[in-house]
Design a protein around this motif. Sequence first.
Motif, short mmCIF file in Angstrom:
data_model
loop_
_atom_site.label_atom_id
_atom_site.label_comp_id
_atom_site.label_asym_id
_atom_site.label_seq_id
_atom_site.Cartn_x
_atom_site.Cartn_y
_atom_site.Cartn_z
N ASP A 178 0.84 -1.40 0.12
CA ASP A 178 -0.17 -0.06 -0.02
C ASP A 178 0.74 1.19 -0.14
N GLY A 179 0.39 2.33 -0.53
CA GLY A 179 0.90 3.69 -0.62
C GLY A 179 1.82 3.80 -1.68
N GLN A 180 1.74 3.07 -2.56
CA GLN A 180 2.39 3.30 -4.02
C GLN A 180 1.74 4.38 -4.83
N SER A 181 2.26 4.59 -6.02
CA SER A 181 1.42 5.63 -6.68
C SER A 181 -0.01 5.36 -7.01
N ALA A 182 -0.54 6.56 -6.74
CA ALA A 182 -2.11 6.23 -6.74
C ALA A 182 -3.00 7.13 -7.63
N LEU A 183 -4.20 6.62 -8.07
CA LEU A 183 -4.96 7.28 -8.96
C LEU A 183 -5.27 8.60 -8.11
N PRO A 184 -5.64 9.76 -8.86
CA PRO A 184 -6.24 10.83 -7.93
C PRO A 184 -7.57 10.54 -7.68
N VAL A 185 -8.08 11.21 -6.52
CA VAL A 185 -9.49 11.26 -5.93
C VAL A 185 -9.48 10.05 -5.20
N GLY A 187 -7.49 7.24 -4.83
CA GLY A 187 -6.41 6.79 -4.26
C GLY A 187 -6.16 5.20 -4.69
N TRP A 188 -6.68 4.75 -5.57
CA TRP A 188 -6.49 3.36 -5.81
C TRP A 188 -5.08 3.13 -6.54
N ASN A 189 -4.45 2.04 -6.42
CA ASN A 189 -2.92 1.90 -6.58
C ASN A 189 -3.15 1.66 -7.97
N GLU A 190 -2.09 2.46 -8.74
CA GLU A 190 -2.06 2.24 -10.11
C GLU A 190 -0.71 1.43 -10.50
N ALA A 254 -7.94 -7.12 -9.92
CA ALA A 254 -7.29 -6.95 -8.56
C ALA A 254 -6.63 -8.23 -7.99
N PHE A 255 -7.16 -9.44 -8.01
CA PHE A 255 -6.59 -10.75 -7.48
C PHE A 255 -5.32 -10.96 -8.17
N ARG A 256 -5.28 -10.60 -9.45
CA ARG A 256 -4.03 -10.97 -10.20
C ARG A 256 -2.96 -9.94 -10.23
N GLY A 257 -3.08 -8.96 -9.30
CA GLY A 257 -2.35 -7.87 -9.06
C GLY A 257 -2.10 -6.81 -10.00
N GLN A 258 -3.02 -6.66 -10.81
CA GLN A 258 -3.13 -5.92 -12.00
C GLN A 258 -3.75 -4.46 -11.73
N ALA A 259 -3.29 -3.33 -11.90
CA ALA A 259 -3.66 -2.20 -11.54
C ALA A 259 -5.15 -1.85 -12.58
N LEU A 260 -6.05 -1.01 -12.25
CA LEU A 260 -7.25 -0.89 -12.73
C LEU A 260 -6.95 -0.57 -14.32
N PHE A 261 -6.12 0.39 -14.95
CA PHE A 261 -5.80 0.78 -16.06
C PHE A 261 -4.59 -0.05 -16.65
N ALA A 262 -4.04 -0.73 -16.07
CA ALA A 262 -2.92 -1.48 -16.69
C ALA A 262 -3.31 -3.00 -17.47
N LEU A 263 -4.41 -2.70 -18.40
CA LEU A 263 -4.84 -3.74 -19.09
C LEU A 263 -3.89 -4.54 -19.81
#
Length: 309
Positions: A178-185, A187-190, A254-263
């Motif tokens: 937790d606390g890595q680079s996060a999406l604005p507003v 705060g989700w991990n990117e 999420a369970f695969r450790g993939q960020a929302l927009f890192a498709l």
Amino acid sequence: MAVSLVISVVGLFADQRLVTGELAWHKPLKFAISNGLYGITLAWMLSLFPRWKRTLWWMGTFIAGALLLETVLITYQAARGTKSHFNLSSPLDANILLAMGVGSVVLWGVTLVIGFLLMRQRLIDRPLAWTIRIGVLLAVAGMTYGFVMVTPTPDQAAVMEATGHSPYIGAHSVGVPDGQSALPVTGWNEVGGDLRVPHFVGIHALQVLPLLAIALQAMAARYALLREQSTRTRLVVAVSLGYAGVLAVVSWQAFRGQALFALDGSTVSAVGVVVVATLIAVLAILGKAKGGAEQDRSDDEDKAPSVTA
């Protein structure tokens, strides 16, 4: 929630302390908005029941208490400048985490019971009834991720095995701290997976899906294809299933450790299947409605009396 919102906004400007990479008052702000929306939506839903008024009053009271407890504790921890979730670093923090856990169990359980009651309830408007029923079930599914988040990470499990205690238990992120680079507003991990994404998508089905039914009902006055209640019911069920598909995809991410927009290719394919299947279902429903409307017009013309000279 409104009071918490005001306090959090003031805190964002007056207090620049960081907790896990974000401003300390960012979390209570998000919870005030989310819990406020949930409370308003639930109050409206309970007003639709013609029966079980006293039972529902108690259920609403339990949920209000759980939301209030969670919000007060999150706000208190923000004022202390420390983590509200996953925090076992002191007896006070551990007791606060336990209290929030009890509140979450109450919230999850009572919402689930309301969902079962809604399954038996016959509301006047079928499209709205179905969106509420499915929305409650998806909200309960989204809440379940809150319990998944408190599972120890591999590093925490190793510390607990070595020392018998870890100052923190659980995390939002998967595959990265937790606390890595996060999406604005949000705060989700990117950088890696984030269980808050399916948590958010599931919970807010409770607002998105009923709003869809309300919008279709409003459009029915203008568009003839939507005037039949059966058509609107099929549409909301199709879109609700598509929404459930989106929840499944972001959960898988999420369970695969993939960020929302890192498709990657697999995620893009899964999203494509959900979108295409939903569009095909919607177009098929509208096509059937159009064919039925044309058949009705044809039947009316055949029944009309002919004029002879």
